[in-house]
Design a protein around this motif. Sequence first.
Motif, PDB file in Angstrom:
ATOM      1  N   LEU A  80       0.906  -1.037  -0.095  1.00 45.68           N
ATOM      2  CA  LEU A  80      -0.043  -0.070  -0.177  1.00 45.68           C
ATOM      3  C   LEU A  80       0.896   1.266  -0.151  1.00 45.68           C
ATOM      4  N   ARG A  81       0.287   2.250  -0.420  1.00 44.70           N
ATOM      5  CA  ARG A  81      -0.703   2.496  -1.443  1.00 44.70           C
ATOM      6  C   ARG A  81      -0.749   1.959  -2.893  1.00 44.70           C
ATOM      7  N   ALA A  82       0.807   2.571  -3.314  1.00 46.06           N
ATOM      8  CA  ALA A  82       0.668   2.794  -4.834  1.00 46.06           C
ATOM      9  C   ALA A  82       0.234   1.391  -5.465  1.00 46.06           C
ATOM     10  N   GLY A 206       7.338  10.578 -10.764  1.00 44.85           N
ATOM     11  CA  GLY A 206       6.929  11.428  -9.915  1.00 44.85           C
ATOM     12  C   GLY A 206       6.602  10.469  -8.534  1.00 44.85           C
ATOM     13  N   ASP A 207       5.537  10.827  -8.088  1.00 45.62           N
ATOM     14  CA  ASP A 207       5.414   9.988  -6.739  1.00 45.62           C
ATOM     15  C   ASP A 207       3.723   9.277  -7.157  1.00 45.62           C
ATOM     16  N   ALA A 208       4.118   7.881  -7.219  1.00 47.98           N
ATOM     17  CA  ALA A 208       3.035   6.898  -8.007  1.00 47.98           C
ATOM     18  C   ALA A 208       2.000   6.920  -7.012  1.00 47.98           C
ATOM     19  N   GLY A 209       1.926   6.887  -5.616  1.00 57.38           N
ATOM     20  CA  GLY A 209       0.880   6.946  -4.763  1.00 57.38           C
ATOM     21  C   GLY A 209       0.384   8.079  -4.859  1.00 57.38           C
ATOM     22  N   ASP A 210       0.733   9.156  -4.704  1.00 58.93           N
ATOM     23  CA  ASP A 210       0.122  10.665  -4.880  1.00 58.93           C
ATOM     24  C   ASP A 210      -0.688  10.600  -6.280  1.00 58.93           C
ATOM     25  N   LEU A 211      -0.213  10.308  -7.275  1.00 66.28           N
ATOM     26  CA  LEU A 211      -0.622  10.531  -8.649  1.00 66.28           C
ATOM     27  C   LEU A 211      -2.073   9.317  -8.758  1.00 66.28           C
ATOM     28  N   GLU A 215      -2.465  13.678  -2.760  1.00 68.96           N
ATOM     29  CA  GLU A 215      -1.127  14.001  -2.102  1.00 68.96           C
ATOM     30  C   GLU A 215      -1.591  13.594  -0.649  1.00 68.96           C
ATOM     31  N   LYS A 216      -0.457  13.104   0.288  1.00 74.74           N
ATOM     32  CA  LYS A 216      -0.622  12.797   1.607  1.00 74.74           C
ATOM     33  C   LYS A 216       0.372  13.577   2.255  1.00 74.74           C
ATOM     34  N   LEU A 217      -0.089  14.068   3.635  1.00 71.53           N
ATOM     35  CA  LEU A 217       0.762  14.786   4.570  1.00 71.53           C
ATOM     36  C   LEU A 217       1.757  14.158   4.897  1.00 71.53           C
TER      37      LEU A 217
HETATM   38 MG    MG Z   1       4.224   7.610  -2.633  1.00 73.42          MG
END
Ligand code: MG
Length: 219
Positions: A80-82, A206-211, A215-217
């Motif tokens: 998790l998460r991506a 970039g950030d796979a989870g955010d994409l 976005e997470k804090l």
């Molecule tokens: Mg990530």
Amino acid sequence: MHIHHLSETPSILNTFLAEIRDEVIQKDSMRFRRNIERIGEILGYELSKSLQYNSEKITTPLDSLQLQLHQKDIVLCSILRAGVPLHNGLLNYFDTAENAFTSAYRQHKENPESFDIVVEYLACPSLENKTLILADPMLATGQSMVATFEALKPFGTPKEIHLVSVIGAQKGVDFVSENFGSNCHLWIAAIDQELNSKGYIIPGLGDAGDLAFGEKLQQ
Ligand SMILES: [Mg+2]
Ligand SMILES: O=P(O)(O)OC[C@H]1O[C@H](OP(=O)(O)OP(=O)(O)O)[C@H](O)[C@@H]1O
Ligand SMILES: O=c1cc[nH]c(=O)[nH]1
């Protein structure tokens, strides 16, 4: 480790890789998730060629025949998460797989360039003598894969291990090669040469989870 670097041979896979890397197209999160899922389907298909098969009798309305069908002993584990859309892509093809989920995230220290990997959540069936597929779209330093593998050890010894990833850095590929046995397979769509000082793959995506999920804090 057997490394299967699939984009070395140009194919339709490159279209999906181009879309997840493209800074404009990747902002459509539904398309991003679906492209990761499609890449999971392709990686799963390629991986399926290395599985063990048994001859089984299939009866059609007109006759019967023997077909080679793969052993139903797969446990699909993602991080998790991506890992979620990649997991879904693999599960689209491995219908009867058992499933495991783990969380591994980077806990940043005061220095933004250093972080620990924290494995917290772990839900897993027995892995004893099973075929383990461990999936995470980004293989940057490789620490999440290795930390997850360590956390899975109490669940049994798999008979085969397949790592599945979308984009890796050469450093991460080298790290998992050193930490997984020589019989383990890595199925990876693309390998980039660099990792920046914050552990991001260059050019990567970039950030796979955010994409995929927003976005997470930072914790
Ligand atoms: Mg990530
Ligand atoms: O090879 P590594 O250096 O360990 O980095 C790769 C990890 O980074 C990403 O997760 P991230 O920590 O961004 O979490 P997220 O999926 O919640 O965004 C990715 O999905 C991997 O799990
Ligand atoms: O480049 C990277 C590295 C880790 N995690 C990501 O999502 N991207």
